[in-house]
Design a protein around this motif. Structure first.
Motif, short mmCIF file in Angstrom:
data_model
loop_
_atom_site.label_atom_id
_atom_site.label_comp_id
_atom_site.label_asym_id
_atom_site.label_seq_id
_atom_site.Cartn_x
_atom_site.Cartn_y
_atom_site.Cartn_z
N GLN A 65 0.85 -1.19 0.00
CA GLN A 65 0.00 0.00 0.00
C GLN A 65 0.89 1.24 0.00
N ALA A 66 0.94 1.82 -1.14
CA ALA A 66 1.70 3.03 -1.40
C ALA A 66 2.60 3.54 -0.28
N ASP B 71 9.11 -0.20 -6.54
CA ASP B 71 8.43 1.06 -6.79
C ASP B 71 6.94 0.81 -7.08
N ASP B 72 6.21 1.88 -7.35
CA ASP B 72 4.76 1.77 -7.55
C ASP B 72 4.41 0.86 -8.72
N ALA C 271 4.86 -2.62 -7.73
CA ALA C 271 3.81 -3.01 -6.79
C ALA C 271 2.52 -3.35 -7.53
N ALA C 272 2.20 -2.53 -8.53
CA ALA C 272 0.98 -2.76 -9.31
C ALA C 272 1.09 -4.07 -10.10
#
Ligand SMILES: [Zn+2]
Length: 559
Positions: free
Chosen positions: A24-25, A489-490, A493-494
């Protein structure tokens, strides 16, 4: 082919797959540049396309899920032998790349007559029993049942559940896991982290050493870390194992198995005891209780013999060639199931075509370096093991029948299911805190700016569930590490969230097949850590040992 679910890369899978809740971010800095610099620091050019191609080939339908002693094995052995030959490695077994591993498949009959304390138990539903004694009619009449707590004899904890017992002719009834599970904060048995004393294999080994006739483990989902269905699937039908030598066969308990918590509760009640009360007592102190009840057991046990093979390839060191660093990865998986509708092939792309491809990629790097005159002083040997899924069979066989003496074996690096979820900010060492060998991993991981952590669920005993453990048992420092829980990184994560959805439920299932969309950059990152650690250790004189508190400390103590 039957398989033992409790083995294999479960620990890494858990750390990789249970990530959803925590992704989560977080505050993420752009680390892209640093990572490139750090990978350059490790100075290695893994070829992702080649790594991918190996995974793809090994996990293709043509290889039929790579079950030991099948046509799929033949194709796998040929492929691995060709790869290692092309790299310029030598066959470790007097020039041959193959080490025969004699295997036996035991098939207990589905008709089992089992009565405990006068209660008829239903095979599969209440209890599963098998035997490592070949072609025998198992016929046990009125054998006394003795509750022996966790069934542990551990001098270093001044703990002996068998004290003052003569187990001759008797059947031990044993709790799963170890007393530390009930006392997570305590120091006894490492708290929540499972020690080897908690594993089912230890329970049967110890009961055999105690001269017992049989041993039955009481299943309990939490401390076992898997449900009854896993026990039922793993311990019924054909089960592969190593052929026991005469002494082992003579000393092995005649029956071994599990019963459900419900069945055990009935048994203890019938005997006039409260199982929950005894469980509490067993967690606080060594305990044994004569249940004053007996067991009668009848079934037949068929045995069939066949050889499977480890693939063993060596790159000789320049000045300390008799000292070995080992890389292990199991080539086998669980084959195919013709009775299944639709997809019948357990391709085992992640588990463990990926790890097998991984050790080959590391081998290629060391071989290339050696050809340029930058070879290591110590030798490096790559072992693609067989039968891991059936109980670490290939590695157990190698460790008991080593091609290179174990006292000249410096370290073992095991790869079982690589990270397919992209780069991570952290680095997982399964069973962290075992040996000084971990320092080499930590140093290498630090060069990639990664924080070293233990796995998420140390209570499941991940350290005992893949091939490195077969060597730890003999005191050879062995590690099983890789992946992490924090995506770099984001975007990673996605991707991870999506890929976890795709791979959900695929552990030891037919959907563990190769995906072109896999991001293998995290796997390459991990190969870099192993490579760097082995490079450092391969050029020095160090003999890492097991740390104080490790159950293997006495075998090769840290300095
Ligand atoms: Zn595996």
């Amino acid at each position: 082919m039957k398989h033992l679910f409790p083995f294999c890369a479960i620990a890494l899978m858990v750390s990789a797959c249970n990530g959803q809740n925590t992704v989560q971010a977080p505050q993420i800095e752009k680390k892209q540049q640093t990572t490139e610099v750090n990978q350059a620091a490790i100075n290695v050019n893994f070829d992702e396309a080649r790594f991918r191609a190996d995974i793809k080939t090994l996990s293709s339908d043509e290889f039929e899920g790579r079950a030991p002693t099948t046509h799929g094995e033949k194709l796998t052995l040929d492929y691995l032998t060709k790869q290692f030959t092309d790299m310029g490695l030598i066959g470790a077994n007097q020039g041959s790349f193959l080490q025969a591993v004699p295997m036996v498949t035991y098939t207990p009959s589905e008709q089992q007559n089992i009565t405990l304390a006068g209660l008829p138990l239903q095979y599969r539903h209440d209890i599963v029993l098998s035997s490592r004694h070949a072609n025998e009619q198992i016929n046990i009449e009125n054998a006394p049942l003795v509750f022996v707590g966790y069934g542990i004899n551990a001098p270093e904890y001044q703990w002996n559940d068998y004290s003052d017992l003569d187990m001759q002719g008797k059947i031990a009834v044993i709790l799963i896991n170890d007393p530390g599970f009930a006392h997570p904060e305590g120091s006894q048995f490492n708290g929540l982290a499972m020690t080897y004393y908690g594993r089912w294999s230890y329970k049967f080994e110890e009961a055999s050493r105690q001269g017992a006739l049989g041993a039955i483990i009481i299943h309990d989902t939490k401390p076992a870390s898997y449900p009854w269905s896993v026990v039922e699937n793993s311990w019924t039908g054909p089960q592969q194992d190593l052929v026991l030598n005469t002494d082992e066969a003579k000393n092995r308990i005649q029956v071994e198995g599990w019963m459900t918590l419900t069945a055990a509760t009935q048994l203890f009640t019938k005997a006039g005891f409260s199982l929950p009360t005894l469980m509490e007592r067993a967690a606080d102190q060594a305990v044994n209780v004569d249940l004053a009840q007996t067991a009668s057991i009848q079934f037949t046990n068929k045995a069939q013999y066949a050889d499977s093979y480890n693939v063993v390839a060596t790159l000789k060191g320049s000045t300390q060639a008799d000292e070995q660093l080992l890389f292990t990865a199991h080539w086998d998986h669980i084959g195919k199931d013709d009775t299944k509708e639709g997809d019948q092939i357990y391709n085992g792309a992640l588990d463990n075509a990926s790890g097998t491809a991984g050790i080959m990629e590391i081998a290629r790097q060391f071989a290339a370096q050696a050809q340029q005159g930058n070879g290591l002083k110590r030798s490096v040997t790559f072992i693609a093991t067989t039968g891991e899924e059936q109980g670490l069979l290939g590695s157990r066989y190698y460790a008991a029948n080593p091609i290179y003496p174990l006292d000249k074996t410096v370290a073992v690096f095991n790869l079982d299911s690589t990270n397919i979820y992209g780069k991570t900010k952290d680095y997982t060492i399964v069973g962290k805190g075992q040996s000084e060998l971990e320092n080499y991993l930590a140093d290498a991981a630090k060069q990639q700016n990664r924080e070293v952590k233990s796995e998420r669920n140390p209570a499941s005993g991940g350290f005992f569930r893949s091939d490195h453990f077969s060597f730890a048992k003999y005191g050879v420092p062995a590690v099983f590490a890789g992946g992490g829980s924090e995506p770099l990184d984001d975007a990673t994560a996605a991707y991870k969230t999506e890929m976890e959805k795709t791979m959900k439920g695929c552990y030891h299932n037919v959907c563990d097949h190769y995906h072109e969309s896999w991001d293998l950059s995290g796997a390459l990152q991990d190969l870099g850590v192993y490579y760097q650690a082995a490079k450092t250790l391969g050029n020095n004189q160090d003999w890492p040992g097991y740390l104080v508190g490790s159950e293997f400390h006495h075998l090769r103590p840290a300095k």
